[in-house]
Design a protein around this motif. Structure first.
Motif, PDB file in Angstrom:
ATOM      1  N   VAL A   5       0.857  -1.181   0.000  1.00 29.26           N
ATOM      2  CA  VAL A   5       0.000   0.000   0.000  1.00 29.26           C
ATOM      3  C   VAL A   5       0.896   1.233   0.000  1.00 29.26           C
ATOM      4  CG1 VAL A   5      -1.790   1.254   1.261  1.00 29.26           C
ATOM      5  CG2 VAL A   5      -1.792  -1.265   1.242  1.00 29.26           C
ATOM      6  N   THR A   6       0.781   2.020  -1.045  1.00 27.41           N
ATOM      7  CA  THR A   6       1.580   3.230  -1.182  1.00 27.41           C
ATOM      8  C   THR A   6       0.665   4.447  -1.178  1.00 27.41           C
ATOM      9  OG1 THR A   6       3.248   2.064  -2.484  1.00 27.41           O
ATOM     10  CG2 THR A   6       3.260   4.451  -2.622  1.00 27.41           C
ATOM     11  N   ARG A   7       0.979   5.392  -0.316  1.00 28.94           N
ATOM     12  CA  ARG A   7       0.241   6.657  -0.306  1.00 28.94           C
ATOM     13  C   ARG A   7       0.674   7.444  -1.538  1.00 28.94           C
ATOM     14  NH1 ARG A   7       1.379  10.715   4.562  1.00 28.94           N
ATOM     15  NH2 ARG A   7       3.127  11.212   3.219  1.00 28.94           N
ATOM     16  N   VAL A   8      -0.310   7.915  -2.308  1.00 30.02           N
ATOM     17  CA  VAL A   8       0.005   8.598  -3.562  1.00 30.02           C
ATOM     18  C   VAL A   8      -0.724   9.932  -3.671  1.00 30.02           C
ATOM     19  CG1 VAL A   8       0.482   6.443  -4.819  1.00 30.02           C
ATOM     20  CG2 VAL A   8      -1.827   7.405  -4.869  1.00 30.02           C
ATOM     21  N   LYS A   9      -0.113  10.817  -4.444  1.00 27.25           N
ATOM     22  CA  LYS A   9      -0.784  12.051  -4.841  1.00 27.25           C
ATOM     23  C   LYS A   9      -1.620  11.789  -6.085  1.00 27.25           C
ATOM     24  CE  LYS A   9       2.382  15.375  -2.826  1.00 27.25           C
ATOM     25  NZ  LYS A   9       1.487  16.144  -1.975  1.00 27.25           N
ATOM     26  N   GLU A  10      -1.162  10.819  -6.912  1.00 26.92           N
ATOM     27  CA  GLU A  10      -1.920  10.366  -8.066  1.00 26.92           C
ATOM     28  C   GLU A  10      -1.365   9.027  -8.526  1.00 26.92           C
ATOM     29  OE1 GLU A  10      -0.115  12.481 -11.924  1.00 26.92           O
ATOM     30  OE2 GLU A  10      -0.857  13.931 -10.429  1.00 26.92           O
ATOM     31  N   ALA A  11      -2.209   8.252  -9.172  1.00 29.93           N
ATOM     32  CA  ALA A  11      -1.793   6.963  -9.722  1.00 29.93           C
ATOM     33  C   ALA A  11      -2.740   6.602 -10.852  1.00 29.93           C
ATOM     34  CB  ALA A  11      -1.812   5.878  -8.650  1.00 29.93           C
ATOM     35  N   SER A  12      -2.213   5.837 -11.795  1.00 26.72           N
ATOM     36  CA  SER A  12      -3.048   5.389 -12.911  1.00 26.72           C
ATOM     37  C   SER A  12      -2.499   4.084 -13.454  1.00 26.72           C
ATOM     38  CB  SER A  12      -3.105   6.440 -14.017  1.00 26.72           C
ATOM     39  OG  SER A  12      -1.817   6.650 -14.576  1.00 26.72           O
ATOM     40  N   VAL A  13      -3.339   3.413 -14.226  1.00 22.92           N
ATOM     41  CA  VAL A  13      -2.936   2.173 -14.876  1.00 22.92           C
ATOM     42  C   VAL A  13      -3.393   2.228 -16.334  1.00 22.92           C
ATOM     43  CG1 VAL A  13      -5.005   0.932 -14.069  1.00 22.92           C
ATOM     44  CG2 VAL A  13      -2.988  -0.350 -14.789  1.00 22.92           C
ATOM     45  N   LYS A  14      -2.493   1.815 -17.216  1.00 24.60           N
ATOM     46  CA  LYS A  14      -2.794   1.744 -18.640  1.00 24.60           C
ATOM     47  C   LYS A  14      -2.734   0.296 -19.103  1.00 24.60           C
ATOM     48  CE  LYS A  14      -0.984   6.169 -20.298  1.00 24.60           C
ATOM     49  NZ  LYS A  14      -0.004   6.789 -21.227  1.00 24.60           N
ATOM     50  N   ILE A  15      -3.650  -0.034 -19.989  1.00 23.17           N
ATOM     51  CA  ILE A  15      -3.636  -1.316 -20.669  1.00 23.17           C
ATOM     52  C   ILE A  15      -3.746  -1.019 -22.155  1.00 23.17           C
ATOM     53  CG2 ILE A  15      -4.813  -3.530 -20.994  1.00 23.17           C
ATOM     54  CD1 ILE A  15      -5.873  -3.218 -18.118  1.00 23.17           C
ATOM     55  N   GLU A  16      -2.789  -1.532 -22.909  1.00 21.29           N
ATOM     56  CA  GLU A  16      -2.716  -1.285 -24.353  1.00 21.29           C
ATOM     57  C   GLU A  16      -2.775   0.212 -24.668  1.00 21.29           C
ATOM     58  OE1 GLU A  16      -5.594  -3.776 -26.315  1.00 21.29           O
ATOM     59  OE2 GLU A  16      -4.665  -5.600 -25.529  1.00 21.29           O
ATOM     60  N   GLY A  17      -2.064   1.008 -23.868  1.00 17.48           N
ATOM     61  CA  GLY A  17      -1.961   2.443 -24.104  1.00 17.48           C
ATOM     62  C   GLY A  17      -3.138   3.270 -23.640  1.00 17.48           C
ATOM     63  N   LYS A  18      -4.177   2.637 -23.092  1.00 18.72           N
ATOM     64  CA  LYS A  18      -5.375   3.355 -22.663  1.00 18.72           C
ATOM     65  C   LYS A  18      -5.485   3.327 -21.144  1.00 18.72           C
ATOM     66  CE  LYS A  18     -10.369   3.335 -22.971  1.00 18.72           C
ATOM     67  NZ  LYS A  18     -11.543   2.536 -23.263  1.00 18.72           N
ATOM     68  N   ILE A  19      -5.709   4.505 -20.538  1.00 25.67           N
ATOM     69  CA  ILE A  19      -5.898   4.571 -19.086  1.00 25.67           C
ATOM     70  C   ILE A  19      -7.215   3.890 -18.734  1.00 25.67           C
ATOM     71  CG2 ILE A  19      -6.320   6.085 -17.111  1.00 25.67           C
ATOM     72  CD1 ILE A  19      -4.429   8.113 -18.374  1.00 25.67           C
ATOM     73  N   CYS A  20      -7.135   2.903 -17.850  1.00 33.40           N
ATOM     74  CA  CYS A  20      -8.359   2.199 -17.442  1.00 33.40           C
ATOM     75  C   CYS A  20      -8.675   2.410 -15.969  1.00 33.40           C
ATOM     76  CB  CYS A  20      -8.276   0.715 -17.777  1.00 33.40           C
ATOM     77  SG  CYS A  20      -7.050  -0.183 -16.857  1.00 33.40           S
ATOM     78  N   GLY A  21      -7.793   3.055 -15.236  1.00 28.08           N
ATOM     79  CA  GLY A  21      -8.026   3.388 -13.837  1.00 28.08           C
ATOM     80  C   GLY A  21      -7.127   4.542 -13.450  1.00 28.08           C
ATOM     81  N   GLN A  22      -7.682   5.487 -12.692  1.00 24.88           N
ATOM     82  CA  GLN A  22      -6.904   6.672 -12.330  1.00 24.88           C
ATOM     83  C   GLN A  22      -7.465   7.281 -11.057  1.00 24.88           C
ATOM     84  OE1 GLN A  22      -6.889   9.507 -15.522  1.00 24.88           O
ATOM     85  NE2 GLN A  22      -5.261  10.720 -14.620  1.00 24.88           N
ATOM     86  N   ILE A  23      -6.570   7.674 -10.130  1.00 23.79           N
ATOM     87  CA  ILE A  23      -6.978   8.337  -8.891  1.00 23.79           C
ATOM     88  C   ILE A  23      -6.070   9.524  -8.621  1.00 23.79           C
ATOM     89  CG2 ILE A  23      -7.901   6.212  -7.875  1.00 23.79           C
ATOM     90  CD1 ILE A  23      -5.345   6.240  -6.018  1.00 23.79           C
ATOM     91  N   GLU A  24      -6.516  10.357  -7.709  1.00 26.18           N
ATOM     92  CA  GLU A  24      -5.655  11.407  -7.163  1.00 26.18           C
ATOM     93  C   GLU A  24      -5.261  10.952  -5.759  1.00 26.18           C
ATOM     94  OE1 GLU A  24      -7.313  15.277  -7.876  1.00 26.18           O
ATOM     95  OE2 GLU A  24      -7.237  14.967 -10.053  1.00 26.18           O
ATOM     96  N   THR A  25      -5.451  11.754  -4.746  1.00 25.38           N
ATOM     97  CA  THR A  25      -5.034  11.402  -3.389  1.00 25.38           C
ATOM     98  C   THR A  25      -5.611  10.050  -2.969  1.00 25.38           C
ATOM     99  OG1 THR A  25      -4.917  13.721  -2.757  1.00 25.38           O
ATOM    100  CG2 THR A  25      -5.132  12.127  -0.967  1.00 25.38           C
ATOM    101  N   GLY A  26      -4.740   9.209  -2.419  1.00 30.79           N
ATOM    102  CA  GLY A  26      -5.212   7.922  -1.934  1.00 30.79           C
ATOM    103  C   GLY A  26      -4.111   6.895  -1.875  1.00 30.79           C
ATOM    104  N   TYR A  27      -4.490   5.640  -2.193  1.00 25.72           N
ATOM    105  CA  TYR A  27      -3.554   4.519  -2.139  1.00 25.72           C
ATOM    106  C   TYR A  27      -3.480   3.790  -3.471  1.00 25.72           C
ATOM    107  CZ  TYR A  27      -4.187   4.738   2.984  1.00 25.72           C
ATOM    108  OH  TYR A  27      -4.244   5.131   4.301  1.00 25.72           O
ATOM    109  N   LEU A  28      -2.272   3.478  -3.855  1.00 25.69           N
ATOM    110  CA  LEU A  28      -2.037   2.473  -4.887  1.00 25.69           C
ATOM    111  C   LEU A  28      -1.833   1.180  -4.125  1.00 25.69           C
ATOM    112  CD1 LEU A  28      -1.341   1.338  -7.688  1.00 25.69           C
ATOM    113  CD2 LEU A  28       1.006   2.154  -7.318  1.00 25.69           C
ATOM    114  N   ILE A  29      -2.657   0.172  -4.412  1.00 24.35           N
ATOM    115  CA  ILE A  29      -2.580  -1.112  -3.709  1.00 24.35           C
ATOM    116  C   ILE A  29      -2.233  -2.204  -4.700  1.00 24.35           C
ATOM    117  CG2 ILE A  29      -3.816  -2.822  -2.325  1.00 24.35           C
ATOM    118  CD1 ILE A  29      -5.675  -0.546  -1.393  1.00 24.35           C
ATOM    119  N   LEU A  30      -1.082  -2.837  -4.487  1.00 30.61           N
ATOM    120  CA  LEU A  30      -0.698  -4.024  -5.243  1.00 30.61           C
ATOM    121  C   LEU A  30      -1.131  -5.211  -4.397  1.00 30.61           C
ATOM    122  CD1 LEU A  30       2.913  -2.960  -6.287  1.00 30.61           C
ATOM    123  CD2 LEU A  30       0.760  -2.541  -7.498  1.00 30.61           C
ATOM    124  N   LEU A  31      -2.007  -6.066  -4.934  1.00 27.66           N
ATOM    125  CA  LEU A  31      -2.628  -7.133  -4.160  1.00 27.66           C
ATOM    126  C   LEU A  31      -2.237  -8.503  -4.694  1.00 27.66           C
ATOM    127  CD1 LEU A  31      -4.737  -7.737  -1.888  1.00 27.66           C
ATOM    128  CD2 LEU A  31      -6.419  -7.930  -3.739  1.00 27.66           C
TER     129      LEU A  31
END
Length: 147
Positions: A5-31
């Motif tokens: 769990v990483t505290r982030v100012k922003e995070a996003s995930v791309k699949i095949e060059g397209k952003i499919c998830g994006q947040i600002e303040t919060g957590y990036l969680i690798l599960l």
């Protein structure tokens, strides 16, 4: 079940060059999910993360939880958290197979949403590019066998 769990100012995930998830303040969680993990593990982990107090208050102390900063989470499935590193090439026999892992990945996110957390997600098993602007940095490791 393991979570980075990483505290982030922003995070996003791309699949095949397209952003499919994006947040600002919060957590990036690798599960990561193990074969013996259960829905109870997902519930327990979600509860721990939601109430974690690592966001700064007015005095600069880590004293606020996710809801207090109107935070969101981006959850990425990460079977490599259960890698066997005894040899040069990692083995992944300690990670749950998709038929076990996918429902628990979904259950974990449902448990977060049940606690009024906005959840963005990657795609299980996809080749993803994950971007984050870490805040602090603050990064914590959870293992349901230990917490």
């Amino acid at each position: 079940m393991r979570a980075v769990v990483t505290r982030v100012k922003e995070a996003s995930v791309k699949i095949e060059g397209k952003i499919c998830g994006q947040i600002e303040t919060g957590y990036l969680i690798l599960l990561g999910i193990a074969p013996e993990d259960t829905a109870e593990d997902a519930t327990h982990l979600a509860e721990k993360i939601v109430h974690l107090r690592v966001f700064s208050d007015e005095a600069g102390k880590m004293n606020r939880a996710l809801a207090e900063v109107n935070g969101s989470v981006l959850v990425i499935s990460q079977f490599t958290l259960f890698a066997d590193l005894k040899k040069r090439r990692p083995g992944f026999s300690k990670a749950a197979k998709p038929e076990i892992a996918i429902p628990l990945y979904e259950e974990f996110m449902a448990q977060l949403e049940a606690r009024d957390v906005h959840v963005e997600r990657g795609e299980f098993g996809a080749d993803m590019q994950v971007y984050s602007l870490n805040d602090g940095p603050v990064t914590l490791l959870f293992d349901t066998n230990e917490v």
